[in-house]
Scaffold this motif. Structure first.
Motif, short mmCIF file in Angstrom:
data_model
loop_
_atom_site.label_atom_id
_atom_site.label_comp_id
_atom_site.label_asym_id
_atom_site.label_seq_id
_atom_site.Cartn_x
_atom_site.Cartn_y
_atom_site.Cartn_z
N VAL A 88 -3.23 -35.97 56.73
CA VAL A 88 -3.40 -35.34 58.04
C VAL A 88 -2.67 -36.11 59.14
CG1 VAL A 88 -5.12 -34.61 59.74
CG2 VAL A 88 -5.62 -34.40 57.31
N TYR A 151 -0.63 -30.37 59.01
CA TYR A 151 -1.10 -30.20 57.63
C TYR A 151 -2.03 -28.99 57.54
CZ TYR A 151 -4.53 -30.56 53.93
OH TYR A 151 -5.39 -30.25 52.91
N ASN A 200 -7.23 -42.40 53.04
CA ASN A 200 -7.71 -41.69 54.22
C ASN A 200 -9.08 -41.10 53.98
OD1 ASN A 200 -5.31 -41.85 55.87
ND2 ASN A 200 -4.36 -40.44 54.42
N VAL A 219 -17.57 -46.39 59.02
CA VAL A 219 -18.14 -45.04 59.12
C VAL A 219 -17.76 -44.53 60.50
CG1 VAL A 219 -20.29 -43.72 59.25
CG2 VAL A 219 -20.02 -45.51 57.52
C1 UD1 Z 1 -9.87 -34.29 55.15
C2 UD1 Z 1 -8.91 -33.47 55.97
C3 UD1 Z 1 -8.88 -32.10 55.39
C4 UD1 Z 1 -8.51 -32.14 53.93
C5 UD1 Z 1 -9.48 -33.03 53.18
C6 UD1 Z 1 -9.03 -33.22 51.75
C7 UD1 Z 1 -9.06 -34.51 58.21
C8 UD1 Z 1 -9.37 -34.29 59.64
N1 UD1 Z 1 -9.27 -33.49 57.37
O1 UD1 Z 1 -11.17 -33.74 55.33
O2 UD1 Z 1 -7.97 -31.32 56.13
O3 UD1 Z 1 -8.51 -30.85 53.39
O4 UD1 Z 1 -9.53 -34.31 53.79
O5 UD1 Z 1 -10.01 -33.89 51.03
O6 UD1 Z 1 -8.63 -35.59 57.83
N2 UD1 Z 1 -14.98 -41.07 56.83
C9 UD1 Z 1 -15.47 -42.31 57.22
N3 UD1 Z 1 -14.76 -43.42 56.85
C10 UD1 Z 1 -13.61 -43.37 56.11
C11 UD1 Z 1 -13.14 -42.10 55.72
C12 UD1 Z 1 -13.84 -40.97 56.10
O7 UD1 Z 1 -16.48 -42.42 57.89
O8 UD1 Z 1 -13.02 -44.41 55.82
C13 UD1 Z 1 -15.74 -39.86 57.20
C14 UD1 Z 1 -14.94 -38.93 58.08
O9 UD1 Z 1 -15.09 -39.25 59.43
C15 UD1 Z 1 -15.56 -37.58 57.71
C16 UD1 Z 1 -16.02 -37.75 56.27
O10 UD1 Z 1 -16.05 -39.15 56.03
O11 UD1 Z 1 -16.68 -37.36 58.51
C17 UD1 Z 1 -15.07 -37.13 55.27
O12 UD1 Z 1 -13.75 -37.60 55.52
P1 UD1 Z 1 -12.52 -37.31 54.57
O13 UD1 Z 1 -12.85 -37.70 53.18
O14 UD1 Z 1 -11.29 -37.90 55.18
O15 UD1 Z 1 -12.43 -35.71 54.55
P2 UD1 Z 1 -12.32 -34.68 55.80
O16 UD1 Z 1 -11.91 -35.36 57.03
O17 UD1 Z 1 -13.58 -33.90 55.82
#
Ligand code: UD1
Length: 340
Positions: A88, A151, A200, A219
Motif C-alpha cells: 500500500v 494499490y 507491512n 500496535v
Molecule cells: C492491508 C491493506 C489492504 C490489503 C491487505 C492485504 C492497508 C491500509 N490495507 O489491510 O489493502 O488488501 O493488507 O492483506 O494497508 N497493524 C499493527 N501493527 C503492524 C501491522 C498492522 O497494529 O505492525 C494493524 C493495522 O493497523 C490494522 C491491522 O493490524 O489495524 C491489520 O493490518 P494489515 O495486516 O496491514 O492489514 P490491513 O491494513 O487491514
C-alpha cells in the motif's frame, strides 16, 4: 475431462495455497510468475505437498506476447489472476508502477481470453474496495468507496475492467473474490507468507517478532472507537481462502454462474481486534510477544468485516478453521523458516 487452470502469481503466498487446493481437487494447474516479489520457496513447497512437479513458467504478465504464447500452449479453461504488486505505502510513492503493472497484466489476460473466444476469469480483489463504512458487516451490495491508495484503486479498477469485458466479449466470464485479511500458512508448514524486508501486515510482523527477527511489534492506534481501542478486522485462514477459489473455479467451469460476472466476499464474518489477535497468538503458541502501542497508521480504517452469506449460499463455501489453528500454522511456518 480434467480442466486446466492458469494461476498467475502462483508462486506467491495466496497463489501457492490455491495451487495446492486446486490440484488436490483434480484440476491441472499451470503456474506462471515473474518472481518479482518471491523466490522459489513456495513453488518447491507446493511440489513437496503434492509429491510432483507442476508446470512453472517464468514470465511477466505485462508482456502480451508471453501471455499469448501461454494461452497458445495450454488448453486454459480458467485463469486466476494474482500477479500484482500489493504494498500500500509503496503504491502511494510510486503510483505509475502500480497502475502499469496491476492494470496491464490483467488487460493482457482478458485480451487473451477474448482472442480465445472465451475463458473463465477469477480476479483476486480485496475488501479494500469498501473503504470505511458504518454499515457492518459489508455485503457485496455495500457501496464501494474511493480507494485510499493507488494499490486499492487498482483493485476497484480491475473489478470494473472485468465487469465491462464480460459484458462485451462473448464467452468471457468472471468472478471477483473480495478477500478480507488472509493469514496463516499451510498445515504442512511447507508453504506460507514470505514478506520481503520489514512486513507491512500484522501476522508476519507478529511471527517475526516472536521468533526474534524484530524487536517489538507496534500496535497502530489504541484510541479507535472499538471495544478495546484497536482496529477490527476479519482474519481469514489462507487454506479456507484457497478453498473458496476451488468453489469459484468449479462454479465457472461447470456453468453454474447465475450471472456472467459475480462478486463474493471471502471472510469469516467474525470481527477480531488487533489486540485479540495478539492475545490469541500468545495463548495458542505459548509465547510472550513484545509489543507496544504506537500512533495510528495513516490510511487504516477502524473496522471492517464480511457478511459471507452469499459465498455460503452460492459457492457452498464457509470458513472452517479456527483462529487458533490458523495462528498455530502461522507460527509453525515461521519456526520452520528459522530452522527451529
Ligand atoms: C492491508 C491493506 C489492504 C490489503 C491487505 C492485504 C492497508 C491500509 N490495507 O489491510 O489493502 O488488501 O493488507 O492483506 O494497508 N497493524 C499493527 N501493527 C503492524 C501491522 C498492522 O497494529 O505492525 C494493524 C493495522 O493497523 C490494522 C491491522 O493490524 O489495524 C491489520 O493490518 P494489515 O495486516 O496491514 O492489514 P490491513 O491494513 O487491514
Amino acid at each position: 475431462m480434467k480442466k486446466t487452470v492458469l494461476v498467475s502469481g502462483g508462486a506467491g503466498f495466496i497463489g501457492s495455497h490455491v495451487t495446492v487446493e486446486l490440484t488436490q481437487a483434480g484440476y491441472d494447474v499451470v503456474i506462471a510468475d515473474n518472481f518479482s516479489n518471491c523466490d522459489e520457496t513456495n513453488y518447491k513447497g507446493v511440489c513437496a505437498i503434492l509429491g510432483r512437479e507442476l508446470p512453472l513458467i517464468k514470465m511477466d504478465f505485462c508482456d502480451k506476447a508471453a501471455v499469448d504464447a501461454l494461452f497458445a500452449k495450454y488448453p486454459i479453461d480458467a485463469v486466476i489472476h494474482f500477479a500484482a504488486f500489493k504494498a500500500v505505502g509503496e503504491s502511494v510513492a510510486e503510483p505509475l508502477k502500480y497502475y502499469r503493472n496491476n492494470l496491464l497484466s490483467f488487460i493482457n489476460i482478458l485480451d487473451a481470453a477474448r482472442e480465445k473466444g472465451g475463458c473463465n476469469v477469477l480476479f483476486s480483489s480485496s475488501a479494500t474496495v469498501y473503504g470505511q463504512t458504518d454499515q457492518l458487516p459489508v455485503t457485496e451490495e455495500s457501496p464501494r468507496q474511493p480507494a485510499e491508495s493507488p494499490y486499492g484503486n487498482t483493485k476497484t479498477m480491475c473489478e470494473d475492467i472485468l465487469r465491462d469485458s464480460v459484458k462485451a466479449y462473448p464467452g468471457v466470464r468472471g468472478i471477483a473474490l473480495r478477500y478480507f485479511n488472509p493469514i496463516g500458512a499451510h498445515p504442512s508448514a511447507l508453504i506460507g507468507e514470505l514478506p520481503r524486508g520489514v512486513p507491512n501486515n500484522l501476522v508476519p510482523f507478529i511471527t517475526q517478532t516472536a521468533i526474534g527477527r524484530r524487536e517489538c511489534l507496534s500496535v497502530f492506534g489504541n484510541d479507535y472507537p472499538t471495544p478495546d481501542g484497536t482496529c477490527l478486522r476479519d482474519f481469514i485462514d489462507i487454506v479456507d481462502l484457497a478453498k473458496a477459489h476451488v468453489c469459484a473455479v468449479t462454479r465457472m467451469c461447470e456453468n453454474k454462474m447465475k450471472q456472467e460476472y459475480e462478486i463474493f466476499n471471502v471472510g469469516t464474518g467474525k470481527p477480531l481486534s488487533v489486540l485479540e489477535l495478539i492475545t490469541a497468538f500468545e495463548k495458542v503458541n505459548g509465547v510472550k510477544l513484545n509489543w507496544k502501542y504506537a500512533p495510528r497508521r495513516p490510511g487504516d480504517i477502524t473496522a471492517i468485516w464480511a457478511d459471507p452469506t452469499r459465498a455460503e449460499k452460492e459457492l457452498g463455501w464457509k470458513a472452517q478453521r479456527s483462529t487458533e489453528e490458523t495462528l498455530a500454522a502461522a507460527w509453525a511456518w515461521e519456526k520452520k523458516l528459522a530452522g527451529k
